[in-house]
Design an enzyme around this catalytic site. Sequence first.
Site, PDB file in Angstrom:
ATOM      1  N   ARG A  87       1.095  -1.012   0.019  1.00  0.00           N
ATOM      2  CA  ARG A  87      -0.045  -0.005  -0.056  1.00  0.00           C
ATOM      3  C   ARG A  87       0.735   1.212  -0.081  1.00  0.00           C
ATOM      4  O   ARG A  87       1.861   1.291   0.657  1.00  0.00           O
ATOM      5  CB  ARG A  87      -1.032   0.158   1.212  1.00  0.00           C
ATOM      6  CG  ARG A  87      -2.151  -0.978   1.116  1.00  0.00           C
ATOM      7  CD  ARG A  87      -3.127  -0.529   0.311  1.00  0.00           C
ATOM      8  NE  ARG A  87      -4.242  -1.466   0.107  1.00  0.00           N
ATOM      9  CZ  ARG A  87      -4.232  -2.683  -0.569  1.00  0.00           C
ATOM     10  NH1 ARG A  87      -3.251  -2.587  -1.596  1.00  0.00           N
ATOM     11  NH2 ARG A  87      -5.377  -3.185  -0.550  1.00  0.00           N
ATOM     12  N   ASP A 111       4.361  -0.160  -7.127  1.00  0.00           N
ATOM     13  CA  ASP A 111       2.950  -0.487  -7.930  1.00  0.00           C
ATOM     14  C   ASP A 111       1.774   0.154  -7.144  1.00  0.00           C
ATOM     15  O   ASP A 111       0.682   0.210  -7.544  1.00  0.00           O
ATOM     16  CB  ASP A 111       2.797  -2.051  -7.625  1.00  0.00           C
ATOM     17  CG  ASP A 111       1.355  -2.617  -8.399  1.00  0.00           C
ATOM     18  OD1 ASP A 111       1.302  -2.008  -9.659  1.00  0.00           O
ATOM     19  OD2 ASP A 111       0.564  -3.091  -7.726  1.00  0.00           O
ATOM     20  N   GLU A 123      -2.677   7.446  -4.956  1.00  0.00           N
ATOM     21  CA  GLU A 123      -2.963   6.729  -5.948  1.00  0.00           C
ATOM     22  C   GLU A 123      -4.585   7.020  -6.440  1.00  0.00           C
ATOM     23  O   GLU A 123      -4.777   6.951  -7.508  1.00  0.00           O
ATOM     24  CB  GLU A 123      -2.518   5.349  -5.995  1.00  0.00           C
ATOM     25  CG  GLU A 123      -3.490   4.579  -5.153  1.00  0.00           C
ATOM     26  CD  GLU A 123      -3.151   3.140  -5.040  1.00  0.00           C
ATOM     27  OE1 GLU A 123      -1.938   2.830  -4.991  1.00  0.00           O
ATOM     28  OE2 GLU A 123      -4.114   2.338  -5.339  1.00  0.00           O
ATOM     29  N   HIS A 127      -1.091   0.069  -9.532  1.00  0.00           N
ATOM     30  CA  HIS A 127      -1.607  -0.945  -8.710  1.00  0.00           C
ATOM     31  C   HIS A 127      -2.078  -2.245  -9.546  1.00  0.00           C
ATOM     32  O   HIS A 127      -3.248  -2.626  -9.596  1.00  0.00           O
ATOM     33  CB  HIS A 127      -2.989  -0.347  -8.015  1.00  0.00           C
ATOM     34  CG  HIS A 127      -3.100  -0.940  -6.744  1.00  0.00           C
ATOM     35  ND1 HIS A 127      -3.451  -0.136  -5.369  1.00  0.00           N
ATOM     36  CD2 HIS A 127      -3.012  -2.434  -6.445  1.00  0.00           C
ATOM     37  CE1 HIS A 127      -3.717  -1.333  -4.448  1.00  0.00           C
ATOM     38  NE2 HIS A 127      -3.729  -2.421  -5.096  1.00  0.00           N
TER      39      HIS A 127
END
Length: 347
Positions: free
Chosen positions: A234, A258, A263, A295
Amino acid sequence: MAEKIKIAFFDTKDYDREAFDALYDRDAFEISYYDTRLMADTCALANGSDAVCVFVNDSVDETVIKCLAGMGVKLIALRCAGYNNVDIEKAYGRIHVVRVPAYSPYAVAEHAMALLLTSVRRIHKAYIRTRDFNFSLNGLTGFDLHGKTVGIVGTGKIGRVFMDICRGFGMNIIAYDKFPAKDSGINYVTLDEVWENSDIISFHCPLTDENTHMVNAESIAKMKKGVVLINTSRGGLIDSEALLEGIKSRKIGAACLDVYEEEGNVFFHDFSGHIVDDDTLARLISMPNVIVSSHQAFLTREALSNIAATTLENVRGFLKDGLSPNEVCYKCARLNTCDQKHGQKCF
Ligand code: NAD
């Protein structure tokens, strides 16, 4: 005929729709797909639904929870493992929450390794060069993973698969977990030892109030020069400003991200024709040693199919049988004092 279970499905993408459409029983469920994320302004779309189905960037805060409960929605079904975007304390007593605790740890762990290999072997650079018929090698020197020390933070399902992959590469593995697994043979060390001894650090723990910004100026100062950070967990685990400073000062050798703490405003959307307002993200992406995927680590056919199957069973089980083993509440998450341990609903 028994009444159908109505699900309002938020933040829908084509791949979600394909995976759920392939599996759901039209006699048992009625799914309304919405492109929009669930938030206070869009909550009314769930009116008349038994359950909402949400993903990582839907914002299920107190206002949304009250709105859903007020409309008679009985269940929040997360189609993901993490639930940091749901205020589960405020949900307690109002509306039940289920999640998909595991769907493919391989998908996420393999993506973490894909990012690492891309970064250290400069594949992202080589790909662009050769497409332009530039076959020079200058600036593409990487390093062997064999013999390097990888620090793994969080040794649950994904962390362990990543550990196995790293073992296959002949890497030395050290790990930190707040709740170390007994008799696992894992070489547990303190968090400071992870910072101090790792050539590569990969994050596989949930985001909590306590570990938010565990990567900050202070922890970066303890790390080896040239350390490579991989975050498929996260975004909030890393203080992005501190990360940027660490990259600018050449302390951090590379970052494979990622996930990103802000985000929610950008990931899963096409901003290619727009000016992105997030200066930190723009600066990070401009760095030659930063790789960002949006993500995407979960995104394999196997994972999507498992997510759909478990989510539908979570909803059916809860609404028809009155129980789901995948219910989560703040008591089972933090205090471990939940009734669910005794085979009952969380409240
Ligand atoms: P898991 O529950 O199996 O393992 C998590 C591990 O972290 C556990 O061993 C736990 O003891 C440990 N932990 C808890 N708090 C910690 C802390 N403060 N410091 C260190 N360790 C701590 O979970 P998992 O299935 O392995 O998933 C790990 C994380 O990966 C999830 O929480 C989620 O945030 C993330 N995830 C990301 C994607 C993606 O697409 N990028 C997909 C799935 C999961």
